[in-house]
Write a protein that holds these residues in place. Structure first.
Motif, PDB file in Angstrom:
ATOM      1  N   LYS A 108       5.970  24.821  98.710  1.00  0.00           N
ATOM      2  CA  LYS A 108       5.610  24.487  97.419  1.00  0.00           C
ATOM      3  C   LYS A 108       4.359  23.349  97.429  1.00  0.00           C
ATOM      4  O   LYS A 108       3.338  23.652  96.509  1.00  0.00           O
ATOM      5  CB  LYS A 108       6.651  23.739  96.605  1.00  0.00           C
ATOM      6  CG  LYS A 108       7.952  24.773  96.135  1.00  0.00           C
ATOM      7  CD  LYS A 108       8.863  24.203  95.290  1.00  0.00           C
ATOM      8  CE  LYS A 108       9.717  25.490  94.936  1.00  0.00           C
ATOM      9  NZ  LYS A 108      10.682  24.909  93.689  1.00  0.00           N
ATOM     10  N   LYS A 109       4.264  22.508  98.103  1.00  0.00           N
ATOM     11  CA  LYS A 109       3.124  21.557  98.165  1.00  0.00           C
ATOM     12  C   LYS A 109       1.866  22.422  98.572  1.00  0.00           C
ATOM     13  O   LYS A 109       0.665  22.234  97.907  1.00  0.00           O
ATOM     14  CB  LYS A 109       3.501  20.522  99.264  1.00  0.00           C
ATOM     15  CG  LYS A 109       2.293  19.341  99.447  1.00  0.00           C
ATOM     16  CD  LYS A 109       2.632  18.505 100.183  1.00  0.00           C
ATOM     17  CE  LYS A 109       1.569  17.389 100.547  1.00  0.00           C
ATOM     18  NZ  LYS A 109       2.116  16.270 101.471  1.00  0.00           N
ATOM     19  N   ALA A 110       1.948  23.180  99.631  1.00  0.00           N
ATOM     20  CA  ALA A 110       0.788  23.932 100.235  1.00  0.00           C
ATOM     21  C   ALA A 110       0.270  24.725  99.060  1.00  0.00           C
ATOM     22  O   ALA A 110      -0.823  25.073  98.858  1.00  0.00           O
ATOM     23  CB  ALA A 110       1.211  24.767 101.287  1.00  0.00           C
ATOM     24  N   HIS A 111       0.995  25.806  98.606  1.00  0.00           N
ATOM     25  CA  HIS A 111       0.765  26.592  97.286  1.00  0.00           C
ATOM     26  C   HIS A 111       0.082  25.995  96.034  1.00  0.00           C
ATOM     27  O   HIS A 111      -0.603  26.601  95.382  1.00  0.00           O
ATOM     28  CB  HIS A 111       2.093  27.640  97.126  1.00  0.00           C
ATOM     29  CG  HIS A 111       2.204  28.615  98.333  1.00  0.00           C
ATOM     30  ND1 HIS A 111       2.558  28.240  99.399  1.00  0.00           N
ATOM     31  CD2 HIS A 111       1.783  29.961  98.179  1.00  0.00           C
ATOM     32  CE1 HIS A 111       2.699  29.503 100.360  1.00  0.00           C
ATOM     33  NE2 HIS A 111       2.174  30.325  99.574  1.00  0.00           N
TER      34      HIS A 111
ATOM     35  N   LYS B 185      11.225  22.842 104.523  1.00  0.00           N
ATOM     36  CA  LYS B 185      10.534  24.134 104.306  1.00  0.00           C
ATOM     37  C   LYS B 185       9.886  24.483 102.854  1.00  0.00           C
ATOM     38  O   LYS B 185       8.843  24.772 102.693  1.00  0.00           O
ATOM     39  CB  LYS B 185      11.033  25.322 105.117  1.00  0.00           C
ATOM     40  CG  LYS B 185      11.096  24.987 106.542  1.00  0.00           C
ATOM     41  CD  LYS B 185      11.925  26.281 107.285  1.00  0.00           C
ATOM     42  CE  LYS B 185      11.664  25.968 108.727  1.00  0.00           C
ATOM     43  NZ  LYS B 185      12.560  27.154 109.172  1.00  0.00           N
ATOM     44  N   ILE B 186      10.999  24.565 101.965  1.00  0.00           N
ATOM     45  CA  ILE B 186      10.702  24.977 100.615  1.00  0.00           C
ATOM     46  C   ILE B 186       9.771  24.012  99.930  1.00  0.00           C
ATOM     47  O   ILE B 186       8.733  24.268  99.353  1.00  0.00           O
ATOM     48  CB  ILE B 186      12.103  24.880  99.871  1.00  0.00           C
ATOM     49  CG1 ILE B 186      13.044  26.048  99.994  1.00  0.00           C
ATOM     50  CG2 ILE B 186      11.655  24.913  98.231  1.00  0.00           C
ATOM     51  CD1 ILE B 186      14.462  25.979  99.222  1.00  0.00           C
TER      52      ILE B 186
ATOM     53  N   PHE C 127      20.693  23.078 105.919  1.00  0.00           N
ATOM     54  CA  PHE C 127      20.213  22.827 104.528  1.00  0.00           C
ATOM     55  C   PHE C 127      19.070  21.988 104.318  1.00  0.00           C
ATOM     56  O   PHE C 127      18.224  21.913 103.656  1.00  0.00           O
ATOM     57  CB  PHE C 127      21.388  22.309 103.359  1.00  0.00           C
ATOM     58  CG  PHE C 127      22.475  23.432 103.363  1.00  0.00           C
ATOM     59  CD1 PHE C 127      22.261  24.408 102.534  1.00  0.00           C
ATOM     60  CD2 PHE C 127      23.754  23.235 103.917  1.00  0.00           C
ATOM     61  CE1 PHE C 127      23.372  25.510 102.348  1.00  0.00           C
ATOM     62  CE2 PHE C 127      24.663  24.027 103.812  1.00  0.00           C
ATOM     63  CZ  PHE C 127      24.502  25.171 102.840  1.00  0.00           C
ATOM     64  N   LYS C 128      19.086  20.913 105.046  1.00  0.00           N
ATOM     65  CA  LYS C 128      17.968  20.056 105.143  1.00  0.00           C
ATOM     66  C   LYS C 128      16.821  20.603 105.760  1.00  0.00           C
ATOM     67  O   LYS C 128      15.576  20.317 105.069  1.00  0.00           O
ATOM     68  CB  LYS C 128      18.478  18.678 106.138  1.00  0.00           C
ATOM     69  CG  LYS C 128      17.288  17.655 106.244  1.00  0.00           C
ATOM     70  CD  LYS C 128      17.683  16.617 107.101  1.00  0.00           C
ATOM     71  CE  LYS C 128      16.757  15.336 107.344  1.00  0.00           C
ATOM     72  NZ  LYS C 128      16.519  14.936 105.959  1.00  0.00           N
ATOM     73  N   GLU C 129      16.738  21.381 106.884  1.00  0.00           N
ATOM     74  CA  GLU C 129      15.811  22.225 107.283  1.00  0.00           C
ATOM     75  C   GLU C 129      15.167  23.011 106.123  1.00  0.00           C
ATOM     76  O   GLU C 129      13.694  23.312 106.034  1.00  0.00           O
ATOM     77  CB  GLU C 129      16.241  22.813 108.467  1.00  0.00           C
ATOM     78  CG  GLU C 129      16.399  22.042 109.776  1.00  0.00           C
ATOM     79  CD  GLU C 129      16.566  22.614 110.801  1.00  0.00           C
ATOM     80  OE1 GLU C 129      17.277  24.029 110.857  1.00  0.00           O
ATOM     81  OE2 GLU C 129      17.231  22.129 112.062  1.00  0.00           O
TER      82      GLU C 129
END
Length: 444
Positions: free
Chosen positions: A435-438, A430-431, A424-426
């Motif tokens: 979101k940061k990149a988009h 990634k989520i 779940f941490k991984e």
């Protein structure tokens, strides 16, 4: 199952048993039910009792009332134990009661701690209650709405018994000192102050108060003239000893459930099983323990082992289905599983952090983009405007903000590196990266 005379008590019986009230005139407390003109008193006096459930804390007169009802109405009286009575035994006695009814003899069946009977055992009473072969009186310390089968509960009146006032218990203690069933044939030198101290210590439980008085008198010194001198020191010493015993509603109850909880948290299955055994052997309700284990599964394990909650819920249902003593092995299985499972309190911490913010931002409006818009007016007010349906996007992710504006960027859930939570941490990392990149791309 036990069929006994109602009030014949051997001399070796504890004081609380010897002093059990024989009739309503001796009964103390519960005036809202048995006071002059009150509903239960009128039912008893008119010999028109029906099946009922007495719900209240220990030592407030549930068993005593059942015995008084049987005595006042001249009905046969049978008691059942939720621990030792099986379905076969219940049905056998019910059939006897059914035959007695045909001869004009009605039977009161008293079931103490009826909440500890499993569903099948409770169902065994149902047809005989419906036919009127028996008057069922159940006593429980647990909310009958949760612990009694709906079909059975719907055929019983529920009477709520309250904790006794200190003044009521003080009156019982004084009666025990003057009545020949108690210490009336002995000279007990005890002050009013000490009696009040014992009454207050009982916390509304008459049985506890009389047991304490019995212990104190037994341990008090006998003077040369044969009287028993109860000093303040003797009272304090005996009350101190009493708190070391397991009491389902006292401090030690919470000490031992704390010991169980902390042993599981510390991944110590041996200690966990020991404290479980201490509770069960002392008469603790297995359903209470199962509830605490269910809480533990989410509070201390959470997503580190998502099967922990399944185990806890299954064991809870097993305890309901089978009851004591057989369900002890289910509870042992649960506490051992919880002890050995990977630990994480990330879910609990997440809620506590969110709760703190929620209390301080109760007036914060829900962002327009995630509001529902079932009416045209709401649509005109921009409810739902800007909402992004995640399933319409390739990665099933969007950059839409769901927190109130004042809380943007807040983090509540911080997964640990234990068990399944690593996964779940991984996934969460990634989520957040996506979101940061988009979002950066959206701002270009």
């Amino acid at each position: 199952m036990e069929q006994t005379s109602l009030f014949d008590v051997p001399k070796y019986e504890p004081l609380a048993s010897r002093m059990r009230p024989k009739n309503l005139s001796e009964f103390v407390g519960q005036t809202h039910l048995v006071g002059p003109g009150k509903i239960l008193r009128k039912m008893i006096e008119s010999d028109n009792v029906s099946s009922m459930i007495f719900w209240g804390p220990p030592g407030v007169g549930k068993t005593t009332l059942a015995r008084i009802i049987a005595h006042e109405t001249k009905l046969d009286f049978i008691t059942f134990s939720a621990v030792t009575s099986g379905i076969k035994e219940i049905k056998s006695v019910m059939e006897d009661a059914d035959n007695n009814k045909k001869m004009g003899i009605k039977t009161i069946v008293f079931v103490d701690e009826i909440h500890r009977f499993n569903k099948a055992q409770q169902d065994a009473f149902l047809p005989f209650v419906e036919k009127g072969s028996i008057v069922l009186i159940g006593a429980t310390t647990e909310n009958p709405s949760f612990e009694i089968n709906n079909a059975l509960l719907s055929r019983c009146r529920v009477f709520v018994l309250k904790e006794l006032a200190t003044e009521d218990i003080l009156a019982l203690l004084k009666r025990a000192l003057s009545d020949s069933r108690g210490f009336g044939n002995e000279h007990i030198d005890i002050s009013e102050e000490n009696l009040k101290f014992i009454a207050a210590f009982a916390n509304g439980d008459a049985r506890s108060a009389l047991t304490t008085l019995d212990m104190i008198v037994t341990n008090a010194p006998v003077t040369k003239d044969g009287s028993i001198n109860v000093t303040k020191e003797i009272v304090e010493e005996c009350l101190s000893k009493k708190t070391l015993l397991y009491d389902k509603n006292g401090e030690e109850h919470y000490n031992i459930i704390s010991a169980l909880h902390k042993s599981m948290r510390n991944s110590d299955p041996d200690a966990a099983v020991y404290w479980l055994a201490r509770m069960l052997e002392a008469g603790e309700d297995p359903i209470y323990i199962a509830r605490r284990i269910t809480r533990f599964a989410s509070e201390d394990i959470g997503l580190a082992d998502t099967n922990a909650l399944n185990v806890a819920i299954n064991v809870y249902h097993a305890c309901h289905f089978i009851g004591m003593p057989e369900c002890n092995v289910h509870l042992a299985e649960a506490v051992i599983y919880m002890s050995l499972a990977p630990k994480s309190n990330a879910c609990d911490v997440a809620y506590q952090l969110a709760s703190s913010d929620a209390k301080n931002t109760l007036a914060e409006p829900v962002p327009l983009q995630i509001r529902n818009a079932p009416t045209k007016l709401m649509q005109e007010l921009n409810y739902g405007k800007g909402y992004k349906f995640a399933h319409d996007y390739e990665d099933k992710l969007t950059t839409m903000d769901c927190l109130p504006a004042s809380l943007l960027g807040k983090t509540y859930y911080n997964p640990s590196k234990q068990g399944n939570e690593i996964r779940f941490k991984e996934r969460l990392e990634k989520i957040k990266e996506w979101k940061k990149a988009h979002k950066q791309n959206d701002n270009k």
